[in-house]
Design a protein around this motif. Structure first.
Motif, mmCIF file in Angstrom:
data_model
loop_
_atom_site.group_PDB
_atom_site.id
_atom_site.type_symbol
_atom_site.label_atom_id
_atom_site.label_comp_id
_atom_site.label_asym_id
_atom_site.label_seq_id
_atom_site.Cartn_x
_atom_site.Cartn_y
_atom_site.Cartn_z
ATOM 1 N N LEU A 67 41.334 -2.119 66.239
ATOM 2 C CA LEU A 67 40.629 -0.863 65.964
ATOM 3 C C LEU A 67 40.941 -0.396 64.554
ATOM 4 O O LEU A 67 42.049 -0.617 64.046
ATOM 5 C CB LEU A 67 41.043 0.230 66.950
ATOM 6 N N GLY A 68 39.978 0.265 63.923
ATOM 7 C CA GLY A 68 40.235 0.949 62.671
ATOM 8 C C GLY A 68 40.982 2.247 62.926
ATOM 9 O O GLY A 68 40.985 2.774 64.045
ATOM 10 N N VAL A 69 41.619 2.768 61.902
ATOM 11 C CA VAL A 69 42.401 3.996 62.072
ATOM 12 C C VAL A 69 41.498 5.146 62.511
ATOM 13 O O VAL A 69 41.871 5.947 63.388
ATOM 14 C CB VAL A 69 43.132 4.347 60.760
ATOM 15 N N GLU A 70 40.305 5.243 61.934
ATOM 16 C CA GLU A 70 39.390 6.329 62.319
ATOM 17 C C GLU A 70 38.984 6.216 63.785
ATOM 18 O O GLU A 70 38.875 7.223 64.489
ATOM 19 C CB GLU A 70 38.145 6.330 61.426
ATOM 20 N N ASP A 71 38.737 4.978 64.265
ATOM 21 C CA ASP A 71 38.386 4.794 65.669
ATOM 22 C C ASP A 71 39.551 5.167 66.579
ATOM 23 O O ASP A 71 39.358 5.757 67.642
ATOM 24 C CB ASP A 71 37.970 3.344 65.923
ATOM 25 N N ALA A 72 40.753 4.804 66.167
ATOM 26 C CA ALA A 72 41.935 5.159 66.962
ATOM 27 C C ALA A 72 42.112 6.678 66.998
ATOM 28 O O ALA A 72 42.541 7.238 68.013
ATOM 29 C CB ALA A 72 43.178 4.498 66.389
ATOM 30 N N TYR A 73 41.790 7.351 65.910
ATOM 31 C CA TYR A 73 41.937 8.804 65.836
ATOM 32 C C TYR A 73 40.953 9.503 66.773
ATOM 33 O O TYR A 73 41.330 10.382 67.552
ATOM 34 C CB TYR A 73 41.704 9.280 64.403
ATOM 35 N N SER A 74 39.681 9.107 66.701
ATOM 36 C CA SER A 74 38.635 9.826 67.438
ATOM 37 C C SER A 74 38.471 9.333 68.868
ATOM 38 O O SER A 74 38.081 10.088 69.760
ATOM 39 C CB SER A 74 37.299 9.709 66.703
ATOM 40 N N GLN A 133 52.418 4.870 61.042
ATOM 41 C CA GLN A 133 53.671 4.555 61.711
ATOM 42 C C GLN A 133 53.774 5.452 62.936
ATOM 43 O O GLN A 133 53.980 6.661 62.816
ATOM 44 C CB GLN A 133 54.871 4.769 60.791
ATOM 45 N N GLY A 134 53.617 4.842 64.119
ATOM 46 C CA GLY A 134 53.550 5.645 65.334
ATOM 47 C C GLY A 134 52.296 6.495 65.298
ATOM 48 O O GLY A 134 51.184 5.985 65.209
ATOM 49 N N ARG A 135 52.460 7.805 65.326
ATOM 50 C CA ARG A 135 51.320 8.713 65.201
ATOM 51 C C ARG A 135 51.245 9.381 63.830
ATOM 52 O O ARG A 135 50.319 10.130 63.556
ATOM 53 C CB ARG A 135 51.380 9.796 66.289
ATOM 54 N N ASP A 136 52.227 9.116 62.978
ATOM 55 C CA ASP A 136 52.218 9.686 61.635
ATOM 56 C C ASP A 136 51.393 8.810 60.694
ATOM 57 O O ASP A 136 51.406 7.581 60.795
ATOM 58 C CB ASP A 136 53.639 9.826 61.101
ATOM 59 N N PRO A 163 46.127 12.186 67.036
ATOM 60 C CA PRO A 163 46.319 13.134 68.144
ATOM 61 C C PRO A 163 47.112 12.501 69.277
ATOM 62 O O PRO A 163 47.249 11.283 69.376
ATOM 63 C CB PRO A 163 44.888 13.465 68.579
ATOM 64 N N ASN A 164 47.640 13.362 70.134
ATOM 65 C CA ASN A 164 48.442 12.914 71.268
ATOM 66 C C ASN A 164 48.041 13.716 72.493
ATOM 67 O O ASN A 164 48.315 14.912 72.570
ATOM 68 C CB ASN A 164 49.936 13.112 70.966
ATOM 69 N N PRO A 165 47.369 13.081 73.479
ATOM 70 C CA PRO A 165 46.924 13.837 74.655
ATOM 71 C C PRO A 165 48.054 14.348 75.512
ATOM 72 O O PRO A 165 47.850 15.234 76.339
ATOM 73 C CB PRO A 165 46.063 12.819 75.415
ATOM 74 N N ARG A 166 49.282 13.834 75.335
ATOM 75 C CA ARG A 166 50.403 14.235 76.180
ATOM 76 C C ARG A 166 51.476 15.012 75.419
ATOM 77 O O ARG A 166 52.563 15.242 75.953
ATOM 78 C CB ARG A 166 51.038 13.003 76.821
ATOM 79 N N ASN A 211 36.761 2.958 77.385
ATOM 80 C CA ASN A 211 37.005 4.326 76.926
ATOM 81 C C ASN A 211 38.311 4.337 76.125
ATOM 82 O O ASN A 211 39.392 4.236 76.685
ATOM 83 C CB ASN A 211 37.094 5.282 78.116
ATOM 84 N N ILE A 212 38.181 4.434 74.795
ATOM 85 C CA ILE A 212 39.356 4.446 73.927
ATOM 86 C C ILE A 212 39.937 5.866 73.904
ATOM 87 O O ILE A 212 39.256 6.806 73.491
ATOM 88 C CB ILE A 212 38.997 4.013 72.498
ATOM 89 N N PRO A 213 41.174 6.061 74.345
ATOM 90 C CA PRO A 213 41.751 7.408 74.284
ATOM 91 C C PRO A 213 41.916 7.860 72.831
ATOM 92 O O PRO A 213 42.295 7.073 71.966
ATOM 93 C CB PRO A 213 43.117 7.242 74.957
ATOM 94 N N ALA A 214 41.623 9.116 72.556
ATOM 95 C CA ALA A 214 41.825 9.642 71.214
ATOM 96 C C ALA A 214 43.305 9.604 70.862
ATOM 97 O O ALA A 214 44.155 10.037 71.648
ATOM 98 C CB ALA A 214 41.305 11.084 71.128
ATOM 99 N N GLY A 215 43.630 9.038 69.698
ATOM 100 C CA GLY A 215 45.011 8.969 69.255
ATOM 101 C C GLY A 215 45.747 7.751 69.765
ATOM 102 O O GLY A 215 46.979 7.730 69.763
#
Length: 332
Positions: A161-168, A232-235, A284-287, A188-192
Motif C-alpha cells: 500500500l502507498g502511505v496515502e492509502d494506508a492513511y485513508s 515509523q510505526g504511526r509517526d 490515524p489509530n482506531p484504537r 476493507n483497508i482500516p484507516a491508519g
C-alpha cells in the motif's frame, strides 16, 4: 516418536510456565496450519510431527515434569526410573503413551495422514483417536475419508500500500496469484493500517474437508517507499524546505501531510535538521491516539541567485559575525 532437537516449548510457541489450556490452544492452532492433509508445503509433514511430539510430552503432567527436569534426556531418565514398567511393554503402564493418563495425541510416523499402525488399543487407537479428531477439528466422528470435519488451512499473503492509502483506508480490490490462478478480493483497508499489520479475510483461506469450514486469509501489509514520507510505526516524517531568511526570521510554512496540506510555525533561528512536531497528523489509530507528523527543516538556497540576491548575500556575509563552523559562536 520422532526425534526433535528443538525445545518443546519453543516448538509450540509457549512459555515454560504455560498452563494446560494455553498449551492445548497452541497445539490446535499449529496443527490446523501444518496438518499434511491441509498443508501441501514442503516440510509440512515433518513440522506437524514435531508439533505433535511436543504436545504429547507437554500435555501430560508426568512427562512434562520429567522433561522440565531432564530436558532432551527425559526418556532416558524415565527408562532408568521405570525398569519395572518395561515388563508391561514399551508403551504400557504409566509411560508417556500408556492408557493410564489423560487423552493422548497421535504422532504420524509414516504416510501423509493419520493412522493407527503399531500402537494398539493401549496407545492411540480407539476412543483417544476419535476424541482427538472431534476435539481438535470440531468434528462429530469420522467421515468417509477417515478424518471427520476438518477446517481449511489459514493462508497468508502480502499486499503493498502507498502511505496515502494506508492513511485513508477504505475499500480496495486486490488480485492475488493463487495455486488456482489469479483471484480477486474486495478488502476493507482500516484507516491508519501500519507496516506488518495483518488484515483477516474470514473464510478465504484453504477449503475445509468433510464439511469443515474454510480457513482464513491473512493479508500482511507492506508500505511502499514514498518519495516524501518516511514512516515509523504511526509517526510520519517529512522534509520541510525553507529559505535562509525563513529559517533566520521565522515563518508560517506550508507542509504536505498524508491527510492533506497543513501549516507549521517555524521558530526564528532554525537550522537544518530541526524537527517540528504536528501532534496527531501521522497515521490515524482506531484504537487510540494517532501518530504524529515531524517536519524536518531543510534550508535551501537559490540555485541560480539573481544579481540582487547575490548582492544581498554578499552584504550579509560582510556584516554578519555568525560562523556555523564554531557552532553559532560569533567571529572573534
Amino acid at each position: 516418536m520422532a526425534a526433535s532437537n528443538r525445545d518443546y516449548y519453543e516448538v509450540l510457541g509457549v512459555s515454560r510456565d504455560a498452563g494446560a489450556e494455553e498449551i492445548q490452544r497452541a497445539y490446535r492452532r499449529l496443527a490446523r496450519r501444518w496438518h499434511p492433509d491441509l498443508n501441501k508445503e514442503p516440510g509440512a509433514e515433518e513440522r506437524f510431527k514435531e508439533i505433535s511430539e511436543a504436545y504429547q510430552v507437554l500435555s501430560d503432567p508426568d512427562t512434562r515434569a520429567r522433561y522440565d527436569r531432564f530436558g532432551p534426556a527425559w526418556q532416558q531418565a524415565q527408562a532408568r526410573e521405570g525398569a519395572a514398567s518395561e515388563a508391561a511393554g514399551p508403551f504400557g503402564g504409566g509411560g508417556p503413551f500408556g492408557g493410564a493418563g489423560g487423552r493422548r495425541v497421535y504422532v504420524n510416523t509414516g504416510g501423509s495422514g493419520f493412522g493407527q499402525g503399531g500402537f494398539g488399543a493401549g496407545g492411540f487407537g480407539g476412543a483417544d483417536f476419535e476424541d482427538l479428531l472431534g476435539g481438535l477439528f470440531g468434528g462429530a466422528g469420522r467421515g468417509g475419508d477417515g478424518f471427520g470435519r476438518m477446517p481449511g488451512a489459514d493462508r497468508e499473503a502480502e499486499i503493498t500500500l502507498g502511505v496515502e492509502d494506508a492513511y485513508s483506508g477504505g475499500q480496495r480490490r486486490i488480485t492475488l496469484n493463487t495455486s488456482g490462478g489469479p483471484r480477486s478480493y474486495e478488502v476493507n483497508i482500516p484507516a491508519g493500517v501500519t507496516d506488518g499489520q495483518r488484515i483477516r479475510l474470514a473464510g478465504q483461506g484453504g477449503t475445509g474437508s468433510g464439511g469443515g469450514p474454510a480457513g482464513d486469509l491473512y493479508l500482511v501489509v507492506r508500505l511502499a517507499p514514498h518519495p516524501r514520507y518516511r514512516v515509523q510505526g504511526r509517526d510520519v516524517t517529512v522534509d520541510l524546505p525553507v529559505s535562509p531568511w525563513e529559517a533566520a526570521l521565522g515563518a508560517s510554512v506550508p507542509v504536505e501531510t498524508p491527510g492533506g496540506p497543513a501549516r507549521v510555525e517555524l521558530p526564528p533561528g532554525s537550522s537544518s535538521g530541526r524537527r517540528l512536531r504536528l501532534r496527531g497528523r501521522g497515521l490515524p489509530n482506531p484504537r487510540g491516539p494517532a501518530g504524529d507528523l515531524y517536519a524536518e527543516v531543510k534550508i535551501m538556497v537559490p540555485p541560480e541567485p539573481t544579481p540582487d540576491e547575490r548582492d544581498l548575500f554578499r552584504r550579509l556575509a560582510e556584516q554578519s559575525r555568525f560562523d556555523p563552523r564554531v557552532h553559532g559562536e560569533s567571529k572573534r
